[in-house]
Design a protein around this motif. Structure first.
Motif, PDB file in Angstrom:
ATOM      1  N   LEU A   1      -0.374   0.808  -2.355  1.00  0.00           N
ATOM      2  CA  LEU A   1      -1.247   1.726  -3.082  1.00  0.00           C
ATOM      3  C   LEU A   1      -1.540   1.207  -4.490  1.00  0.00           C
ATOM      4  CD1 LEU A   1       0.579   5.069  -2.173  1.00  0.00           C
ATOM      5  CD2 LEU A   1      -1.398   4.042  -1.003  1.00  0.00           C
ATOM      6  N   GLU A   2      -2.705   1.535  -5.007  1.00  0.00           N
ATOM      7  CA  GLU A   2      -3.057   1.138  -6.376  1.00  0.00           C
ATOM      8  C   GLU A   2      -2.073   1.728  -7.385  1.00  0.00           C
ATOM      9  OE1 GLU A   2      -5.262  -1.164  -7.450  1.00  0.00           O
ATOM     10  OE2 GLU A   2      -5.524  -1.548  -5.318  1.00  0.00           O
ATOM     11  N   SER A   3      -1.629   2.950  -7.158  1.00  0.00           N
ATOM     12  CA  SER A   3      -0.654   3.565  -8.064  1.00  0.00           C
ATOM     13  C   SER A   3       0.656   2.779  -8.063  1.00  0.00           C
ATOM     14  CB  SER A   3      -0.392   5.027  -7.679  1.00  0.00           C
ATOM     15  OG  SER A   3       0.070   5.115  -6.337  1.00  0.00           O
TER      16      SER A   3
ATOM     17  N   TYR B   1       9.739   6.982  -4.578  1.00  0.00           N
ATOM     18  CA  TYR B   1       8.386   6.795  -4.064  1.00  0.00           C
ATOM     19  C   TYR B   1       7.348   7.222  -5.086  1.00  0.00           C
ATOM     20  CZ  TYR B   1      10.932   6.789   0.358  1.00  0.00           C
ATOM     21  OH  TYR B   1      11.815   6.509   1.367  1.00  0.00           O
ATOM     22  N   ILE B   2       6.155   6.625  -4.978  1.00  0.00           N
ATOM     23  CA  ILE B   2       5.017   7.044  -5.778  1.00  0.00           C
ATOM     24  C   ILE B   2       3.898   7.444  -4.823  1.00  0.00           C
ATOM     25  CG2 ILE B   2       3.984   4.745  -6.018  1.00  0.00           C
ATOM     26  CD1 ILE B   2       3.339   5.575  -8.981  1.00  0.00           C
ATOM     27  N   SER B   3       3.177   8.510  -5.175  1.00  0.00           N
ATOM     28  CA  SER B   3       2.046   8.940  -4.357  1.00  0.00           C
ATOM     29  C   SER B   3       0.771   8.266  -4.857  1.00  0.00           C
ATOM     30  CB  SER B   3       1.900  10.464  -4.428  1.00  0.00           C
ATOM     31  OG  SER B   3       1.432  10.852  -5.710  1.00  0.00           O
ATOM     32  N   GLU B   4      -0.307   8.443  -4.105  1.00  0.00           N
ATOM     33  CA  GLU B   4      -1.594   7.870  -4.499  1.00  0.00           C
ATOM     34  C   GLU B   4      -2.009   8.333  -5.897  1.00  0.00           C
ATOM     35  OE1 GLU B   4      -4.464   7.412  -0.796  1.00  0.00           O
ATOM     36  OE2 GLU B   4      -3.432   9.364  -0.791  1.00  0.00           O
ATOM     37  N   SER B   5      -1.719   9.579  -6.218  1.00  0.00           N
ATOM     38  CA  SER B   5      -2.127  10.129  -7.516  1.00  0.00           C
ATOM     39  C   SER B   5      -1.140   9.831  -8.636  1.00  0.00           C
ATOM     40  CB  SER B   5      -2.323  11.644  -7.409  1.00  0.00           C
ATOM     41  OG  SER B   5      -1.080  12.274  -7.130  1.00  0.00           O
ATOM     42  N   GLY B   6       0.007   9.208  -8.301  1.00  0.00           N
ATOM     43  CA  GLY B   6       0.978   8.836  -9.322  1.00  0.00           C
ATOM     44  C   GLY B   6       2.149   9.786  -9.465  1.00  0.00           C
TER      45      GLY B   6
END
Length: 149
Positions: free
Chosen positions: A39-41, A110-115
């Motif tokens: 993911l980009e985040s 963990y990190i989500s797509e939104s950060g």
């Protein structure tokens, strides 16, 4: 959000510095070769906070010192096995990516797509900074049952 001086101090001792942006190409390749969507985040997180060994010392009531060991070294964390498949999607409404481990590899981070930041048991913070402040200062997290309410 106001971040504690202790959080900044611990991160700096671990190798973080303002403006940090490390080369993550090797880690991205490592993850992609294992079939993970990076993911980009997660990329932004790894550039600034990747490859840190974060040791948090805390004085106990008896005067002894306890050290909590956390890491954002992705190869070490992923190398322990596939920790992605425990049902995070039942609690988080977006994709997540493994970014490290807490308490000597006992809990995954963990990190989500939104950060937003989660661990294997709970919500940790709406941002990386909030999460590090909660982890380092042992402020606690919101466990899954209460997170969904």
């Amino acid at each position: 959000m106001e971040i504690s001086n202790k959080t900044i101090e611990v991160l700096k001792k671990s190798g973080w510095y303002e403006g940090r942006k490390i080369d993550i190409s090797e880690n991205v390749k490592f993850l992609e070769e294992r079939g993970f969507e990076v993911l980009e985040s997660a990329k932004r997180f790894m550039e600034e906070f990747g490859e840190l060994k974060i040791n948090v010392e805390k004085k106990r009531k008896d005067g002894s010192t306890k050290t909590s060991k956390h890491t954002t070294c992705i190869k070490e964390t992923v190398g322990l096995g596939n920790s992605f498949n425990f049902g995070l999607e039942d609690y988080v409404d977006e994709k997540v990516m493994l970014i490290g481990s807490l308490y000597d590899f006992n809990i995954y981070l963990y990190i989500s797509e939104s950060g937003r930041i989660f661990d294997s048991t709970a919500w940790v913070g709406d941002s990386v900074w909030e999460a590090f402040d909660n982890i380092i200062n042992e402020k606690g997290t919101i466990v899954w049952g209460k997170f969904k309410e």
